[in-house]
Design a protein around this motif. Structure first.
Motif, short mmCIF file in Angstrom:
data_model
loop_
_atom_site.label_atom_id
_atom_site.label_comp_id
_atom_site.label_asym_id
_atom_site.label_seq_id
_atom_site.Cartn_x
_atom_site.Cartn_y
_atom_site.Cartn_z
N ASP A 11 0.86 -1.19 0.00
CA ASP A 11 0.00 0.00 0.00
C ASP A 11 0.90 1.24 0.00
O ASP A 11 0.68 2.18 -0.77
N HIS B 290 1.29 3.99 -2.90
CA HIS B 290 1.12 5.44 -2.62
C HIS B 290 2.25 6.23 -3.28
O HIS B 290 2.03 7.29 -3.87
N HIS C 6 -5.81 2.84 -6.55
CA HIS C 6 -6.74 3.08 -5.44
C HIS C 6 -8.18 3.22 -5.93
O HIS C 6 -9.11 2.73 -5.27
N HIS D 213 -8.05 -3.45 1.64
CA HIS D 213 -7.28 -2.43 0.95
C HIS D 213 -5.91 -2.91 0.44
O HIS D 213 -5.59 -2.72 -0.74
ZN ZN Z 1 -3.74 3.08 0.22
#
Ligand code: ZN
Ligand code: NAD
Length: 360
Positions: free
Chosen positions: A195, A199, A262, A276
């Protein structure tokens, strides 16, 4: 041109074992003996004396254990708030969230909803919160989401999965103790770590990029490369570094945005409940055309960690379900604009997105 003026986490403590200082840090924030501290703690720590014995409960303080199996929902936040109001003699002194992004987001949302009227779904969006939140503290036990620094708390509501983005959302205090991440299972370490990596890529490749975001993004990306591709780090070093990568990655998107991965992952999450971290990985694996270099490196990291991603999760969806996912994904306009520029609608068509989902 008017620039955005963002709040940041005003206090942070970092270090292995810094969790021992939690009680001293929050003590001065106690309002009265009738105003308890409420600790929202990931269920995974329920019988973990190593962690819980270090939380001193005084007066009416209480630990509420919460499972992170499902991501936070607006209804869950409303129930927690209801429950806390009923049990506490006075409005609590503070909310302390201990866990991954799920628990951190719950702590943020609950602290906001204890001082704002109505239901949490009414605050999903940008700058809808009117009153400052209760004092709230975030203590991550797994690294990657950047939820510890961000200005949002992502909630799934009856109509949408969307954050409560507000100046009152960021924590008043964050405690970064990398030792708390020592028992994270390898696959989960990878998913949540990715994640952070995603990002970085989405921020650094985005059209919203500026020097503020770039400098944080560069730092986080270098750390991620060290952690997920290098072979010189000890476990402890990797834990320390991923905690800081998460922080910097989060800081990078404060002043930019995330992107295609995302947006699509939110669709998966809304319809299928895909979490997620893993959802982002499933999506990112198919995004070569948008992020060629980033996806190449991602595949190398995946190989290095021997991670097999689930395949065919959209294979059995009907047209209506696909359309729901597509509309959730497309509703996140700032993400697409960041990723593809002002004319994003010409590239991110219904057809294109359906093709992508069908590959997953
Ligand atoms: Zn994220
Ligand atoms: P998580 O909180 O969902 O936890 C993942 C799993 O790891 C859970 O099973 C949990 O019990 C376990 N776990 C956590 N710490 C552990 C530990 N120390 N030892 C063993 N197991 C441990 O995972 P996450 O990836 O950190 O968070 C995902 C959530 O974060 C999603 O709800 C997502 O929407 C949210 N998120 C928020 C932001 C934000 O800016 N607010 C950003 C990204 C993601």
């Amino acid at each position: 041109m008017s620039y955005k003026n963002f709040p940041m986490v005003p206090r942070v403590i970092f270090g292995r074992g810094s969790f021992n200082q939690l009680n001293d840090i929050i003590a001065p924030k106690r309002l009265t003996i009738n105003a308890p501290f409420i600790f929202l703690v990931d269920d995974v720590f329920r019988n973990n004396v190593w962690l819980t014995s270090r939380i001193n409960l005084s007066y009416d303080d209480r630990i509420i254990y919460i499972s992170a199996k499902e991501e936070p929902k607006t209804s869950q936040v409303d129930e927690l708030v209801e429950d806390i109001i009923l049990m506490a003699k006075e409005r609590p002194s503070g909310i302390i969230g201990i866990g991954g992004g799920t628990l951190l987001d719950l702590a943020k949302a609950v602290s906001i909803m204890l001082t704002n009227e109505g239901e949490s779904q009414n605050y999903q969006g940008w700058d809808l919160v009117k009153n400052p939140a209760l004092y709230h503290v975030g203590i991550p036990t797994i690294s990657g989401t950047g939820a510890e620094v961000s200005r949002t708390t992502v909630l799934t509501g009856p109509e949408k999965k969307l954050g409560i983005n507000s100046d009152f959302t960021p924590f008043d205090q964050v405690l970064l103790d990398p030792e708390l991440t020592k028992d994270v299972p390898t696959e989960q370490w990878f998913y949540t770590g990715m994640d952070c990596y995603i990002h970085c890529i989405e921020s650094l490749q985005g059209t919203y990029l500026n020097t503020f975001s770039e400098s944080y993004g560069d730092m986080a990306l270098e750390l991620c490369k060290d952690i997920f591709l290098g072979d010189t780090l000890s476990q402890k070093e990797a834990q320390d570094k991923l905690m800081m990568a998460s922080w910097h990655g989060g800081m990078s998107i404060v002043y930019s945005q995330v992107g295609v991965a995302h947006a699509l992952s939110y669709g998966l999450s809304y319809l299928l409940g895909t979490k997620h971290g893993i959802g982002n990985c499933i999506v990112f694996d198919h995004l070569e055309e948008f992020y060629p270099e980033g996806v190449k490196l991602f595949k190398a990291m995946k190989k290095r960690y021997n991670v097999e991603l689930p395949q065919g999760i959209c294979a059995d969806l009907n047209e209506k379900e696909l359309d729901t996912m597509i509309s959730i994904a497309l509703s996140l306009e700032p993400l697409w604009e960041n990723a593809l520029g002002k004319n994003w609608k010409n590239i991110a068509t219904q057809k294109k997105i359906k093709e992508l989902y069908k590959k997953m």
